[in-house]
Design an enzyme around this catalytic site. Structure first.
Site, PDB file in Angstrom:
ATOM      1  N   LYS A 212      43.210  73.714 -35.106  1.00 56.94           N
ATOM      2  CA  LYS A 212      42.018  74.199 -34.403  1.00 56.94           C
ATOM      3  C   LYS A 212      40.750  73.843 -35.181  1.00 56.94           C
ATOM      4  O   LYS A 212      39.761  73.351 -34.635  1.00 56.94           O
ATOM      5  CB  LYS A 212      42.107  75.721 -34.248  1.00 56.94           C
ATOM      6  CG  LYS A 212      40.820  76.389 -33.787  1.00 56.94           C
ATOM      7  CD  LYS A 212      40.524  76.095 -32.350  1.00 56.94           C
ATOM      8  CE  LYS A 212      39.304  76.870 -31.891  1.00 56.94           C
ATOM      9  NZ  LYS A 212      38.984  76.594 -30.490  1.00 56.94           N
ATOM     10  N   ARG A 252      36.730  51.749 -29.112  1.00 53.46           N
ATOM     11  CA  ARG A 252      37.148  52.737 -30.121  1.00 53.46           C
ATOM     12  C   ARG A 252      35.944  53.454 -30.756  1.00 53.46           C
ATOM     13  O   ARG A 252      36.006  53.921 -31.881  1.00 53.46           O
ATOM     14  CB  ARG A 252      37.978  52.048 -31.212  1.00 53.46           C
ATOM     15  CG  ARG A 252      39.389  51.660 -30.740  1.00 53.46           C
ATOM     16  CD  ARG A 252      40.152  50.829 -31.751  1.00 53.46           C
ATOM     17  NE  ARG A 252      39.492  49.551 -32.047  1.00 53.46           N
ATOM     18  CZ  ARG A 252      39.463  48.502 -31.201  1.00 53.46           C
ATOM     19  NH1 ARG A 252      40.016  48.620 -30.008  1.00 53.46           N
ATOM     20  NH2 ARG A 252      38.845  47.389 -31.523  1.00 53.46           N
ATOM     21  N   GLY A 263      25.059  74.946 -31.397  1.00 59.13           N
ATOM     22  CA  GLY A 263      25.158  76.401 -31.270  1.00 59.13           C
ATOM     23  C   GLY A 263      26.575  76.814 -30.897  1.00 59.13           C
ATOM     24  O   GLY A 263      27.518  76.029 -31.000  1.00 59.13           O
ATOM     25  N   CYS A 266      31.704  78.545 -32.229  1.00 56.02           N
ATOM     26  CA  CYS A 266      32.870  77.763 -32.668  1.00 56.02           C
ATOM     27  C   CYS A 266      32.470  76.636 -33.599  1.00 56.02           C
ATOM     28  O   CYS A 266      32.692  76.680 -34.801  1.00 56.02           O
ATOM     29  CB  CYS A 266      33.595  77.224 -31.443  1.00 56.02           C
ATOM     30  SG  CYS A 266      34.381  78.545 -30.551  1.00 56.02           S
ATOM     31  N   ARG A 337      24.659  82.756 -28.732  1.00 57.10           N
ATOM     32  CA  ARG A 337      25.092  82.925 -30.125  1.00 57.10           C
ATOM     33  C   ARG A 337      24.905  81.629 -30.903  1.00 57.10           C
ATOM     34  O   ARG A 337      25.264  80.560 -30.432  1.00 57.10           O
ATOM     35  CB  ARG A 337      26.562  83.357 -30.180  1.00 57.10           C
ATOM     36  CG  ARG A 337      26.778  84.811 -29.801  1.00 57.10           C
ATOM     37  CD  ARG A 337      28.244  85.156 -29.795  1.00 57.10           C
ATOM     38  NE  ARG A 337      28.944  84.499 -28.692  1.00 57.10           N
ATOM     39  CZ  ARG A 337      30.249  84.688 -28.465  1.00 57.10           C
ATOM     40  NH1 ARG A 337      30.957  85.452 -29.271  1.00 57.10           N
ATOM     41  NH2 ARG A 337      30.825  84.096 -27.432  1.00 57.10           N
TER      42      ARG A 337
HETATM   43  N1  SAJ Z   1      26.642  69.525 -28.628  1.00 62.22           N
HETATM   44  C1  SAJ Z   1      25.798  68.469 -28.979  1.00 62.22           C
HETATM   45  N2  SAJ Z   1      26.236  67.193 -28.783  1.00 62.22           N
HETATM   46  C2  SAJ Z   1      27.460  66.917 -28.240  1.00 62.22           C
HETATM   47  C3  SAJ Z   1      28.309  68.005 -27.887  1.00 62.22           C
HETATM   48  C4  SAJ Z   1      27.866  69.297 -28.084  1.00 62.22           C
HETATM   49  O1  SAJ Z   1      24.695  68.674 -29.466  1.00 62.22           O
HETATM   50  O2  SAJ Z   1      27.796  65.745 -28.071  1.00 62.22           O
HETATM   51  C5  SAJ Z   1      26.213  70.898 -28.896  1.00 62.22           C
HETATM   52  C6  SAJ Z   1      26.162  71.771 -27.659  1.00 62.22           C
HETATM   53  O3  SAJ Z   1      24.908  71.671 -27.045  1.00 62.22           O
HETATM   54  C7  SAJ Z   1      26.397  73.148 -28.244  1.00 62.22           C
HETATM   55  C8  SAJ Z   1      27.324  72.868 -29.402  1.00 62.22           C
HETATM   56  O4  SAJ Z   1      27.185  71.498 -29.717  1.00 62.22           O
HETATM   57  O5  SAJ Z   1      25.197  73.679 -28.755  1.00 62.22           O
HETATM   58  C9  SAJ Z   1      28.791  73.173 -29.131  1.00 62.22           C
HETATM   59  O6  SAJ Z   1      29.047  72.894 -27.769  1.00 62.22           O
HETATM   60  P1  SAJ Z   1      30.493  72.351 -27.281  1.00 62.22           P
HETATM   61  O7  SAJ Z   1      30.471  72.277 -25.823  1.00 62.22           O
HETATM   62  O8  SAJ Z   1      30.785  71.120 -28.007  1.00 62.22           O
HETATM   63  O9  SAJ Z   1      31.539  73.374 -27.778  1.00 62.22           O
HETATM   64  P2  SAJ Z   1      31.679  74.952 -27.566  1.00 62.22           P
HETATM   65  O10 SAJ Z   1      30.929  75.706 -28.604  1.00 62.22           O
HETATM   66  O11 SAJ Z   1      31.459  75.368 -26.167  1.00 62.22           O
HETATM   67  O12 SAJ Z   1      33.171  75.005 -27.969  1.00 62.22           O
HETATM   68  C10 SAJ Z   1      34.133  75.517 -27.135  1.00 62.22           C
HETATM   69  C11 SAJ Z   1      35.065  76.193 -28.104  1.00 62.22           C
HETATM   70  N3  SAJ Z   1      36.068  76.900 -27.408  1.00 62.22           N
HETATM   71  C12 SAJ Z   1      35.990  78.227 -27.396  1.00 62.22           C
HETATM   72  O13 SAJ Z   1      34.957  78.818 -27.263  1.00 62.22           O
HETATM   73  C13 SAJ Z   1      37.255  78.905 -27.569  1.00 62.22           C
HETATM   74  C14 SAJ Z   1      35.703  75.173 -28.984  1.00 62.22           C
HETATM   75  O14 SAJ Z   1      36.672  75.824 -29.798  1.00 62.22           O
HETATM   76  C15 SAJ Z   1      36.333  74.081 -28.165  1.00 62.22           C
HETATM   77  O15 SAJ Z   1      36.891  73.110 -29.016  1.00 62.22           O
HETATM   78  C16 SAJ Z   1      35.272  73.433 -27.286  1.00 62.22           C
HETATM   79  O16 SAJ Z   1      34.738  74.462 -26.422  1.00 62.22           O
HETATM   80  C17 SAJ Z   1      35.854  72.357 -26.421  1.00 62.22           C
HETATM   81  O17 SAJ Z   1      35.147  71.387 -26.216  1.00 62.22           O
HETATM   82  O18 SAJ Z   1      36.967  72.517 -25.977  1.00 62.22           O
END
Ligand code: SAJ
Length: 433
Positions: A212, A252, A263, A266, A337
């Site tokens: 994870k 790749r 943010g 996670c 958060r």
């Molecule tokens: N973000 C970027 N650039 C990117 C991708 C994301 O700036 O290319 C930012 C987003 O705006 C956000 C942060 O990163 O602020 C995280 O966003 P995210 O969508 O990548 O991930 P989360 O926080 O929503 O992660 C969730 C988590 N799952 C749970 O809440 C249980 C994480 O553990 C998962 O791995 C993730 O979703 C997923 O993508 O599955």
């Protein structure tokens, strides 16, 4: 392997716990959710979801109405007759970026007071590697029962994407590690009731914990790379979004999307769990730590972009009205958060800007804590400088004519730069030169 009338007790009815509870209840199992938040317990027992997640309200209403799902605050009582007990509680970091496992410890202690022989314990909370072996099992064994011999224990990380949780929980692959093969197998037979996804068995608890953290640290470091590349591109007048899209045509290459910062509870936290355990083992984690620093510094970088943009209109941050579009940590979620919006707003207020915030998803109680004014979209767009921080879908319909003072800082690739520039809007952003 899972008897139809098994009682499952789930500690934690949050973003992951409640959907898990509702899905298991929908599969025909009796599920008792345990949460310290009395309002959460009341809402669930009245058939409502305290969590905003597509499809969850309906699932909670239906499973509560049919008598499969209920909730309680009474931790010890909830354990006594449970055959399967799951720990899906939050694991934040404290001010020093050290893991705060108090919720996991509290749940483990309550479980140990009512643990029966033959019970299956499953941990889903994201934890530093080694937590199950070194913290959870010793606490559970204060019951006098032995892990593996008298009770089963497995670890399986939750990896659903908020705003798409129900779909992902029923389709994503599941990684499961157990203290022994029977533990892993029994956990697998439970999840096969709710997911069509592949079940990936790994050899033990710590491997599953590590999987994870590796997933999220991979994402955080790759976002940091994208952010750093964007800052370099900005210094050269190269549009990083265009360059990244072209680079990602390489079979790749998968450069992530630059933004205002990372943010959520996670990606902005999990890498620190690896750093913490590595430090205890005497292993350096320079790349992981530096990536966190790059992402945490993005709000300062956005403030510099705002300052530069205002300068082009003969203004300074001091005294300017700045309209923030979106404070949720990412698009179409209500969760703020660890949002990069909070540190950015603090920087702007410290520089004596008048900050106005528009984000219909995020509750006013949260935004009001930041000492800003909540405004509707039109008023935000009337500010001296408009700053798009969150890619909520409805911001994608913003037209150049709506930017009254012709100055837009767009930190997400959701608006067409050329269209705004042609209409005379000064268009800046992270990687949007
Ligand atoms: N973000 C970027 N650039 C990117 C991708 C994301 O700036 O290319 C930012 C987003 O705006 C956000 C942060 O990163 O602020 C995280 O966003 P995210 O969508 O990548 O991930 P989360 O926080 O929503 O992660 C969730 C988590 N799952 C749970 O809440 C249980 C994480 O553990 C998962 O791995 C993730 O979703 C997923 O993508 O599955």
């Amino acid at each position: 392997m899972i008897k139809e009338n098994s009682l499952i007790t789930i500690f934690g009815l949050g973003h992951m716990g409640l959907p898990t509870a509702a899905l298991l209840a929908q599969s025909g199992l009796k599920v008792l959710g345990v949460d310290i938040n009395k309002k959460t317990v009341e809402m669930v027992n009245s058939g409502q979801s305290p969590i905003m997640e597509p499809g969850l309200d309906e699932l909670v209403r239906k499973t509560v109405q049919e008598g499969y799902l209920s909730a309680t605050n009474d931790m010890v009582e909830a354990v006594k007759s449970a055959e399967i007990i799951m720990i899906i509680v939050p694991t934040p970091v404290d001010g020093n970026k050290k893991s705060d496992l108090s919720a996991v410890i509290s749940a483990s202690k309550s479980i140990s007071e009512g643990l029966n022989e033959g019970t299956m314990v499953i941990v889903e909370s994201t934890v530093p590697p080694g937590t199950c072996d070194n913290i959870v099992i010793p606490l559970l064994e204060t019951s006098g029962l032995k892990a593996g011999t008298d009770f089963k224990i497995a670890y399986t990380p939750e990896r659903a994407l908020p705003h798409n949780t129900i779909y992902e929980m029923t389709h994503n692959a599941r990684v499961i590690g157990g203290i022994d093969p029977p533990s892993a197998k029994r956990a697998a037979s439970l999840y096969q009731r709710i997911t069509k996804g592949e079940i990936i068995m790994v050899q033990n608890l710590v491997t599953a914990e590590m999987v994870k953290l590796m997933e999220n640290t991979y994402r955080d470091t790759n976002i940091a790379l994208a952010n750093e590349l964007a800052l370099v591109c900005d210094s050269m007048g190269v549009d990083a979004i265009e360059a990244i899209q072209a680079a990602n045509h390489h079979p790749r290459v998968n450069i992530h999307t630059p933004g205002p910062g990372v943010g959520g509870h996670c990606l902005s936290i999990d890498p620190y769990f690896i750093v913490e355990t590595a430090r205890e083992k005497g292993v350096e984690t320079n790349l992981i730590k530096t990536s966190r620093q790059v992402n945490e510094a993005m709000p300062q970088e956005v403030a510099k972009i705002i300052q530069q943009a205002l300068k082009e209109t003969g203004k300074t941050i001091k005294g300017s009205k700045i309209g923030i579009l979106g404070v949720a940590y990412k698009g179409n979620v209500a969760d703020a958060r660890e949002t990069p919006a909070e540190p950015l707003i603090k920087i702007l207020k410290d520089k004596c800007a008048e900050v106005y915030v528009n984000d219909p998803y995020v509750s006013p109680e949260i935004i009001n804590n930041w000492g800003v004014q909540i405004v509707d979209l039109e008023n935000a767009l009337n500010c001296d400088c408009v700053v798009l921080l969150t890619d909520h879908d409805f911001y994608k319909d913003i037209k150049p004519s709506m930017i009254k003072n012709r100055l837009l800082v767009c930190t997400r690739p959701v608006l067409e730069k050329e269209k705004f520039k042609k209409a005379g809007v000064i268009f800046k952003g992270v990687g949007r030169s």
